[in-house]
Design a protein around this motif. Structure first.
Motif, short mmCIF file in Angstrom:
data_model
loop_
_atom_site.label_atom_id
_atom_site.label_comp_id
_atom_site.label_asym_id
_atom_site.label_seq_id
_atom_site.Cartn_x
_atom_site.Cartn_y
_atom_site.Cartn_z
N GLU A 25 0.83 -1.20 0.00
CA GLU A 25 0.00 0.00 0.00
C GLU A 25 0.87 1.25 0.00
O GLU A 25 0.59 2.24 -0.69
CB GLU A 25 -0.94 0.00 1.22
CG GLU A 25 -1.96 -1.13 1.16
CD GLU A 25 -2.81 -1.25 2.43
OE1 GLU A 25 -4.02 -1.32 2.29
OE2 GLU A 25 -2.24 -1.27 3.54
N ASP A 71 3.87 1.29 -1.17
CA ASP A 71 4.46 1.29 -2.52
C ASP A 71 3.55 2.01 -3.51
O ASP A 71 4.02 2.76 -4.36
CB ASP A 71 4.70 -0.14 -3.00
CG ASP A 71 5.83 -0.83 -2.22
OD1 ASP A 71 6.59 -0.12 -1.53
OD2 ASP A 71 5.93 -2.07 -2.30
N GLU A 72 2.24 1.76 -3.40
CA GLU A 72 1.30 2.42 -4.32
C GLU A 72 1.38 3.94 -4.19
O GLU A 72 1.41 4.67 -5.17
CB GLU A 72 -0.14 1.96 -4.03
CG GLU A 72 -0.45 0.54 -4.46
CD GLU A 72 -1.88 0.16 -4.11
OE1 GLU A 72 -2.62 -0.23 -5.01
OE2 GLU A 72 -2.25 0.26 -2.91
N ILE A 86 -1.59 1.94 -11.38
CA ILE A 86 -0.45 2.10 -10.46
C ILE A 86 0.55 0.96 -10.63
O ILE A 86 0.22 -0.20 -10.41
CB ILE A 86 -0.93 2.16 -8.99
CG1 ILE A 86 -2.03 3.22 -8.83
CG2 ILE A 86 0.24 2.47 -8.06
CD1 ILE A 86 -2.66 3.27 -7.45
N GLU A 87 1.74 1.32 -11.05
CA GLU A 87 2.79 0.33 -11.33
C GLU A 87 3.83 0.36 -10.20
O GLU A 87 4.51 1.36 -10.02
CB GLU A 87 3.44 0.70 -12.68
CG GLU A 87 4.54 -0.22 -13.11
CD GLU A 87 4.11 -1.68 -13.06
OE1 GLU A 87 4.68 -2.42 -12.24
OE2 GLU A 87 3.19 -2.07 -13.83
N THR A 88 3.92 -0.72 -9.43
CA THR A 88 4.83 -0.70 -8.28
C THR A 88 5.96 -1.71 -8.39
O THR A 88 6.79 -1.81 -7.50
CB THR A 88 4.06 -1.00 -6.97
OG1 THR A 88 3.46 -2.28 -7.09
CG2 THR A 88 3.01 0.05 -6.68
N ARG A 115 -7.22 3.87 -7.23
CA ARG A 115 -6.82 2.61 -7.86
C ARG A 115 -7.56 2.40 -9.18
O ARG A 115 -7.09 1.65 -10.04
CB ARG A 115 -7.07 1.43 -6.91
CG ARG A 115 -6.17 1.46 -5.69
CD ARG A 115 -6.26 0.19 -4.85
NE ARG A 115 -5.35 0.28 -3.72
CZ ARG A 115 -5.71 0.68 -2.50
NH1 ARG A 115 -6.96 1.01 -2.24
NH2 ARG A 115 -4.81 0.74 -1.53
N LEU A 139 -6.74 7.02 -2.15
CA LEU A 139 -6.07 5.73 -2.13
C LEU A 139 -6.33 5.16 -0.74
O LEU A 139 -5.67 5.52 0.22
CB LEU A 139 -4.56 5.93 -2.37
CG LEU A 139 -3.69 4.68 -2.36
CD1 LEU A 139 -4.00 3.78 -3.55
CD2 LEU A 139 -2.20 5.07 -2.39
#
Lengths: 386, 363
Positions: free
Chosen positions: A92, A94-95, A318-320, A313, A181
């Motif tokens: 989370e 990271d997002e 969202i690319e983590t 989202r 988020l």
């Protein structure tokens, strides 16, 4: 929350005024309660009685006033998963970091900045130039969006107490460039999971009075029925907490499983119904990982489909993956934050406590947040049993 | 020391910002290193003082990390100390940087036992464009505080840095005095009584309230003041029975008590209800999330006195206008060595020195 908590017996709001608060810090009254507690503890058929509380504010008060030092040996008081910042999962964070790095303004509570993601915290992202803002409420975040053209993501953490205000902002026509988020969590399912953990072995819960102001004390009936243990809702002044513990020990001694409200000057059985309506209008529960504890059924609060337009989202892809460098964060592997939050261990059981891990240079989230057990123990001496 | 230059072709040897940016390895200075607590002591011990050797005859040298140094001069104990002042804002409720600069150094001398201040120095670094009228106010305030402390600035230095190169004004003061009886940090013994000369937290809390723009009424002002007149009276009565004196500046009385407990190798037990805290400080502290025990004072000292003299010293403090709120707050114990136990009236816990200064630039 639109309603002010009811005033205390003297007509003032508890804790808001120095003189009134003193009433709940009176050493003589504390001694009288402690005597009763000792008597009840001596009559326990199966000591010790292990009581878990689930709130950082409770731990603050317990540590600050040295309450553990006056508890009978047969009463154990431990903190459970009561720090929302601490149980926010690394992916989370990271997002939020990924969004910030992608050029989106990320607004969140101050405690979240230093919480480690897999390889980076929001503070790290900010140091590298990302636009990360500290806010005190969801409404503050919406105001930032009002004042700028670019996208603003509110990285929303916290339990029911902060989820309800987030819902209220979403229901009140926020700016189009605003989204949420959600890392909001719902406490009762976590209490159920921890109640069944064999290593934890708790006989009663001291529930958080501030959350119960919104949810009402009735919300804990399910836990009582399902797990056959008493739940007492308690306030935050030392006498509130002592009274709550004493009630719990009495109920444990009598083998009585029920919900009791030891904070009636603020908490009702029904709670704040308007806040509840708003909360469940916007959010629904979903299974989710609580950092270091478990994957807990129905304990994450996510936006309902009807409000998908405000869901970060949905709005962003969202690319983590790039943030999950497994070679990083060696120290974090040794962090026992999860065990501490499930009541299986205490901060002083951790070899890094106060050594590699300090509030200035935290390894785990429990040392970051002002509601984290490790941070609180560190601040008040790290060794509360004197 | 080898330096790694990050920019190819960077040939200049001047010490500008990029020069220290180019030092890529190792720890950097953080605000905590200037906070006067554990981080400061570590920096001084490991980096700043490691190359120095105390004079053989020093009574208290650099390694003592006390409020000042004590070296013999003839048959007397000469006390020296120095202190830089960076407070923000420089003018605050109850005082200003000038009063602070004189009081800070006078108090550092006084708590070592040198209540008779022989001389002070004053070195100022001022930012270009600084109003001369403000400088005059600061100088007048220093003069008035000197008069109060029966001290004098006898030499000084003035430097100016460019606009933006320093924030307004920094004042360093140094001082010398003679101590008939040295009251260093490490003198406590079990059963000694711990006294405090005044109510706590007023300097730090009033300053932070001012910075946050919160008004708590006119009563909440800094406690900054020279204490040498008060401590001279206490020493006169206490004599050799006065074991330790320490001004509870940065890190508050929590810091001061932990330091003297550690250096004396004893434990200290404090009863929270005995510690004088005004309701303004309590209220503002709760609102700002600050513990008055951990907040800076600039005119409050902690004393350790042998039990047979404690009452006499306390009575003497009460006689003085600066000691009206003095109180006996605890005692020295032969347990929990190096730590401070706080009896909260409800339970007990350790009173810790704050890990970092709750707010920078408070003195």
């Amino acid at each position: 929350m639109s309603e002010t908590p009811p005033a205390g017996p003297t007509g003032q709001i508890p804790g808001g005024d120095g003189d009134n608060a003193l009433e709940f810090r009176d050493p003589e009254k504390a001694e009288a309660i402690a005597d009763k507690l000792a008597e009840l503890a001596a009559n326990l058929s199966d000591p010790p009685a292990t009581i878990m509380h689930v709130c950082g504010s409770h731990e603050q008060s317990i540590a600050k006033f040295g309450l553990r030092s006056m508890l009978p040996d047969d009463v154990r008081l431990i903190m459970g998963p009561g720090c929302p910042v601490c149980i926010t999962n690394m992916p989370e964070v990271d997002e939020a970091v990924a969004l910030a790095e992608a050029g989106v303004t990320v607004a969140t509570y101050g405690d979240m900045l230093k919480v480690p993601g897999t390889t980076k915290s929001l503070d790290d992202a900010r140091a590298e130039g990302a636009d990360v803002r500290v806010v005190y409420s969801a409404a503050d975040a919406a105001e930032i969006a009002e004042d700028q053209d670019g996208e603003v993501v509110f990285f929303a953490t916290g339990f029911e107490t902060t989820a309800a205000p987030t819902a209220s902002v979403i229901l009140n026509d926020p700016p189009e460039n605003f989204s949420v988020l959600s890392s909001h969590k719902y406490v009762p399912p976590a209490m159920e999971i921890v109640a069944e953990m064999p290593d934890t072995d708790i006989q009663g819960y001291l529930a958080a009075g501030n959350a119960a102001i919104i949810t009402g004390s009735g919300i804990f009936e399910g836990i009582v029925d399902e797990h056959d243990l008493p739940v007492v809702v308690g306030g935050f002044e030392p006498l509130d907490i002592l009274a709550g513990i004493t009630k719990l020990v009495e109920m444990i001694g009598n083998d009585e499983a029920a919900v009791e409200n030891a904070y009636p000057r603020c908490v009702t059985e029904e709670g704040n119904q308007q806040a509840q309506r708003q909360l469940w209008e916007v959010f629904e529960t979903e299974d989710g990982e609580w950092r270091g504890i478990a994957n807990i059924p129905n304990a994450n609060l996510v936006l309902r489909d009807e409000y998908a337009e405000w869901d970060s989202r949905v709005r962003f892809d969202i690319e983590t993956a790039h943030l999950r460098n497994e070679s990083a964060s060696r120290l974090a592997d040794d962090c026992i934050c999860g065990d501490i939050m499930s009541g299986k261990a205490e901060p002083t059981d951790c070899e890094m406590f106060g050594e590699e891990c300090t509030p200035d240079d935290p390894v785990g989230a429990c040392m970051v947040s002002s509601e984290g057990t490790c941070k609180i123990w560190h601040e008040y001496g790290g060794h509360p049993d004197i | 020391m080898a330096r790694v230059r990050w920019a190819p072709g960077y040939m200049s040897d001047t010490s500008d910002a990029s020069d220290f940016d180019s030092e890529t390895d190792g720890e950097r200075i953080g605000l905590e290193h200037g906070a006067g607590g554990e981080a400061t002591r570590k920096l001084v011990a490991e980096t700043l003082a490691s190359g120095f050797v105390d004079p053989e005859d020093a009574v208290v040298g650099l390694t003592g990390m006390d409020d000042g140094a004590v070296v013999p001069l003839g048959n007397k104990n000469l006390v020296l100390t120095t202190d830089s002042h960076v407070i923000d804002p420089p003018f605050f409720p109850g005082g200003d940087i000038g009063r602070l600069a004189v009081s800070g150094t006078v108090n550092d001398l006084a708590v070592m036992g040198a209540t008779d201040v022989r001389a002070l120095t004053s070195a100022m670094v001022i930012e270009a464009n600084y109003p001369v009228s403000k400088l005059k106010r600061i100088a007048d305030s220093m003069a008035a505080t000197c008069e109060e402390a029966d001290a004098a600035v006898v030499t000084g230095d003035t430097k100016v840095m460019g606009n933006g190169e320093i924030d307004g004004i920094v004042i360093n003061t140094a001082g010398v005095g003679v101590a008939p009886h040295v009251t260093s940090d490490g003198g406590l013994e079990p059963n000694d009584v711990i006294l405090i000369t005044d109510s706590i937290g007023e300097h730090g809390i009033s300053l932070l309230a001012e910075r946050e723009g919160i008004e708590f009424g006119s009563d909440l002002v800094s406690d900054v003041k020279p204490l040498n007149d008060l401590l001279a009276r206490a020493l006169e009565v206490g004599g050799e029975k006065m074991k330790t004196m320490k001004d509870a500046t940065r890190m508050g009385i929590a810091g001061a008590l932990n330091e003297i407990a550690e250096k004396s190798g004893v434990g200290i037990e404090i009863r929270e209800e005995r510690v004088p805290v005004t309701s303004d400080v309590k209220g503002a502290g709760e609102m700002l999330g600050l513990d008055p025990f951990q907040i800076a004072n600039e005119g409050v000292a902690v004393l350790g006195v042998a039990p047979e003299s404690a009452e006499n010293v306390l009575n003497e403090l009460w006689e003085h206008s600066k000691g009206e709120n003095a109180a006996a707050i605890g005692k020295v114990i032969d347990d929990h060595h190096g730590r401070v136990v706080l009896d909260t009236g409800i339970g007990s816990r350790y009173l810790r020195e704050p890990a970092s200064e709750p707010a920078p630039r408070i003195c």
